[in-house]
Design a protein around this motif. Structure first.
Motif, PDB file in Angstrom:
ATOM      1  N   SER A  54       0.817  -1.230   0.000  1.00  0.00           N
ATOM      2  CA  SER A  54       0.000   0.000   0.000  1.00  0.00           C
ATOM      3  C   SER A  54       0.844   1.270   0.000  1.00  0.00           C
ATOM      4  O   SER A  54       0.319   2.350   0.274  1.00  0.00           O
ATOM      5  CB  SER A  54      -0.964   0.016   1.201  1.00  0.00           C
ATOM      6  N   GLN A  75     -12.198  -2.693   3.689  1.00  0.00           N
ATOM      7  CA  GLN A  75     -10.839  -3.156   3.394  1.00  0.00           C
ATOM      8  C   GLN A  75     -10.256  -3.994   4.526  1.00  0.00           C
ATOM      9  O   GLN A  75      -9.476  -4.911   4.280  1.00  0.00           O
ATOM     10  CB  GLN A  75      -9.929  -1.953   3.108  1.00  0.00           C
ATOM     11  N   THR A  78      -5.521  -1.701   9.604  1.00  0.00           N
ATOM     12  CA  THR A  78      -4.923  -1.521   8.271  1.00  0.00           C
ATOM     13  C   THR A  78      -3.413  -1.701   8.335  1.00  0.00           C
ATOM     14  O   THR A  78      -2.814  -2.362   7.477  1.00  0.00           O
ATOM     15  CB  THR A  78      -5.268  -0.125   7.721  1.00  0.00           C
ATOM     16  N   ARG A 114     -13.544   3.401   0.140  1.00  0.00           N
ATOM     17  CA  ARG A 114     -12.495   3.588  -0.862  1.00  0.00           C
ATOM     18  C   ARG A 114     -13.089   4.171  -2.143  1.00  0.00           C
ATOM     19  O   ARG A 114     -14.152   3.744  -2.597  1.00  0.00           O
ATOM     20  CB  ARG A 114     -11.815   2.263  -1.186  1.00  0.00           C
ATOM     21  N   ARG A 161     -10.291  -5.959   0.378  1.00  0.00           N
ATOM     22  CA  ARG A 161      -9.195  -5.159  -0.150  1.00  0.00           C
ATOM     23  C   ARG A 161      -8.749  -5.754  -1.473  1.00  0.00           C
ATOM     24  O   ARG A 161      -8.753  -6.958  -1.658  1.00  0.00           O
ATOM     25  CB  ARG A 161      -8.034  -5.163   0.864  1.00  0.00           C
ATOM     26  N   THR A 216      -8.216   4.177   3.613  1.00  0.00           N
ATOM     27  CA  THR A 216      -8.584   2.825   4.023  1.00  0.00           C
ATOM     28  C   THR A 216     -10.014   2.869   4.541  1.00  0.00           C
ATOM     29  O   THR A 216     -10.569   3.950   4.760  1.00  0.00           O
ATOM     30  CB  THR A 216      -7.636   2.291   5.118  1.00  0.00           C
TER      31      THR A 216
END
Length: 474
Positions: free
Chosen positions: A370, A423, A463, A391, A428, A419
Motif C-alpha cells: 500500500s 478493506q 490496516t 475507498r 481489499r 482505508t
C-alpha cells in the motif's frame, strides 16, 4: 468482527436519536445562537469592570467564567416571538444572577466586588443579550447568503404537513434552502398551492429530476398507508446523493444516520444522512488534518525513496492522477505513486489482477504494501479525502456498479478514504465479481451507520497490521 469473511455480519441500523438541526437550519446560525448569551454576559461584565475599576481582578475573572458556564449553550431564539424572547431572557438572567450572588455570598467574594459594577450589570447583561439577538435576526439572511448558494429542495406529497412545511420554507429568510417545488401523484387541484409552489410531476419522476437538477434535500410528506410507494421511491433515490427526510406522518425504513430534526419549527426525520454534521464533522476533519500532517512528516524519507524508485524503474510520471467520485458524487483527482506502465482514466478501466503484465516490478511491491497510496495523504490535507472512509472507485467503475447495486451511491455521503471498514474485513484489492462489490458496499454503509472516532482509529490500526500479511492486493 470477522476478518476476510465473504458474508459480513453487519450491525443493525442506529436507532433514531435527537440531533442538531437539519441541513436547512444554518450551522453557522446555530453556533452563533449557542455563543450569543454567554458572550453577551461576559463582555458586558468586562466592559463595566474596565470602565469602573480599570482592570480585571481574579474575582471578576472567576465570575465571568461561571457566567459563561451557566449560560452555555445559549437558547435558540431566532424564530421565537419577540415577547417570548424578552420573557425567557429575563427569566434565565434572574436564575443565573441569583446563582452568582449565592456563590459570591458563600465564598465571601461578594463584599470585595464593586457595588456599582454589580448593580449596573444587573440591567446591562439582559439588555446586551436582547441587543445581540435582535442584531442576529437582522444579520441572519445575510450570513446565510455568505455561506454559499442555497440548498435546492423538493417536497414529495402536498398533504397538510407537506403544505405547512412548504409555507414555512417559503416565508423564512434564513433557512439557506431554495424550495424548487413539489411532487404528487394526486391531481385534485392542489397543483397551484397558494399560487407560489411549482408542481414538478409524479413520484416516478423524482429520481431523474433530482439527478439532473442537482437537488440536495428531499422532504417526504406521504401518509403511512403509502408505505409500498415510499419504499419504491426510496429505492430509486438511493442512486442519488440527496439527503432525504421524512415529514411525519411516516414509517421507519432502513435508516442511515436516522435522527430527528427541526425545520422551521416542524419535526422531520432523516432517512439517509452523513454522520459528519456539526461537532462530529469538526472532529473528523481535525483528526484527518492532524494524522495526515504527522504521517507525511514522519514518512518524508520514504516518500522521496519511493518517488525515486518509480522514476528510475520505468518511463512515465511518478504520480498517477485518476478521476474518482468524492463527497456528494463530485469528481475529484486522487493521487497515487504510479505502479503500472499505463495510466488509464477513460470510459473503461480494467482492475489490476494477479500476475497483471501492466504492473511494473517496483509497482507490485508498492501495491502489496500500500505504499502507492501514500500521496493520498495530500488529498486528505486538500479536503478531498479522509483517512478512513469508503475507498474511492474509478469513475468508470462507479457508473457501472451504481446501476447494479442498490444504495451504491449512498457511500458518497462522506469523503472517500485511504482505508475503510470494508478493506479491513476482507474486501481489499480486486473486486472481480458483483458479489464481492456488494459485500464491499454493505460494509461501507455499515460504516456510515456506526461511525465514531474510536472506530476510525480501530480501522487504522487494523490496516497497519493488514498490509504486512495480506495477499489480496496486487
Amino acid at each position: 468482527m470477522p476478518d476476510g469473511s465473504p458474508h459480513p455480519v453487519l450491525a443493525p441500523p442506529v436507532p433514531l436519536s435527537l440531533a442538531p438541526g437539519a441541513p436547512s437550519e444554518s450551522r453557522l446560525l446555530r453556533a452563533l445562537e449557542a455563543l450569543l448569551d454567554p458572550l453577551a454576559l461576559v463582555l458586558s461584565l468586562w466592559a463595566l469592570v474596565w470602565w469602573v475599576e480599570g482592570a480585571l481582578s481574579p474575582a471578576w475573572l472567576v465570575t465571568s467564567v461561571l457566567a459563561f458556564a451557566l449560560s452555555f449553550p445559549g437558547r435558540a431564539r431566532l424564530r421565537a416571538p419577540a415577547g417570548r424572547v424578552v420573557t425567557s431572557t429575563l427569566l434565565d438572567w434572574c436564575w443565573i444572577a441569583g446563582l452568582l450572588m449565592a456563590t459570591g455570598i458563600a465564598t465571601g467574594h461578594l463584599g470585595q466586588m464593586s457595588r456599582g459594577v454589580i448593580l449596573n450589570w444587573l440591567w446591562l447583561a439582559p439588555a446586551s443579550q436582547l441587543g445581540v439577538h435582535w442584531a442576529l435576526r437582522w444579520a441572519a439572511p445575510h450570513l446565510v447568503r455568505l455561506q454559499g448558494p442555497p440548498l435546492r429542495a423538493v417536497i414529495v406529497g402536498l398533504n397538510e404537513q407537506g403544505a405547512s412545511l412548504a409555507e414555512r420554507l417559503s416565508n423564512e429568510r434564513d433557512t439557506g434552502v431554495e424550495l424548487v417545488g413539489y411532487f404528487d401523484d394526486r391531481s385534485d387541484g392542489r397543483h397551484h398551492h397558494n399560487g407560489r409552489l411549482r408542481y414538478l410531476g409524479r413520484l416516478a419522476d423524482i429520481a431523474a429530476f433530482v439527478k439532473v437538477q442537482r437537488v440536495q434535500l428531499i422532504y417526504l410528506s406521504l401518509p403511512m398507508a403509502s408505505q409500498p410507494r415510499i419504499k419504491e421511491l426510496l429505492d430509486a433515490l438511493k442512486d442519488t446523493t440527496a439527503s432525504v427526510y421524512f415529514v411525519p406522518d411516516m414509517f421507519v425504513t432502513d435508516l442511515i444516520q436516522g435522527r430527528t430534526d427541526m425545520v422551521c419549527g416542524m419535526p422531520v426525520i432523516s432517512v439517509c444522512e452523513t454522520p459528519f454534521r456539526g461537532p462530529d464533522g469538526v472532529l473528523k476533519r481535525a483528526s484527518d488534518v492532524v494524522l495526515a500532517s504527522l504521517i507525511l512528516l514522519l514518512l518524508t524519507p520514504v516518500l522521496l525513496a519511493v518517488a525515486l524508485a518509480v522514476k528510475l524503474s520505468s518511463p512515465g510520471p511518478v504520480i498517477f492522477r485518476q478521476r474518482r467520485y468524492g463527497l456528494d458524487g463530485q469528481e475529484i483527482l486522487v493521487y497515487k505513486f504510479r505502479s503500472m506502465r499505463v495510466v488509464e482514466d477513460g470510459e473503461t478501466i480494467r482492475q489490476a489482477s494477479r500476475n497483471d503484465d501492466r504492473v511494473t516490478p517496483i509497482g507490485g511491491f508498492l501495491r502489496r504494501t500500500s505504499l502507492d497510496e501514500l500521496p493520498q495523504f495530500v488529498n486528505v490535507l486538500q479536503g478531498r479525502m479522509s483517512i478512513v472512509g469508503p475507498r474511492p472507485h474509478a469513475v468508470a467503475h462507479n457508473e457501472f456498479y451504481r446501476a447494479l447495486i442498490k444504495s451504491y451511491m449512498v457511500r458518497h455521503k462522506v469523503k472517500p478514504g485511504i482505508t475503510g471498514w470494508a478493506q479491513v474485513n476482507g474486501y481489499r484489492g480486486e473486486t472481480d465479481s458483483l458479489e464481492k462489490m456488494e459485500g464491499r458496499i454493505r460494509y461501507d454503509l455499515d460504516y456510515l451507520r456506526n461511525w465514531s472516532l474510536r472506530l476510525d482509529l480501530y480501522i487504522i490500526f487494523r490496516t497497519i497490521r493488514l498490509v504486512f500479511r495480506d495477499s489480496s492486493a496486487y
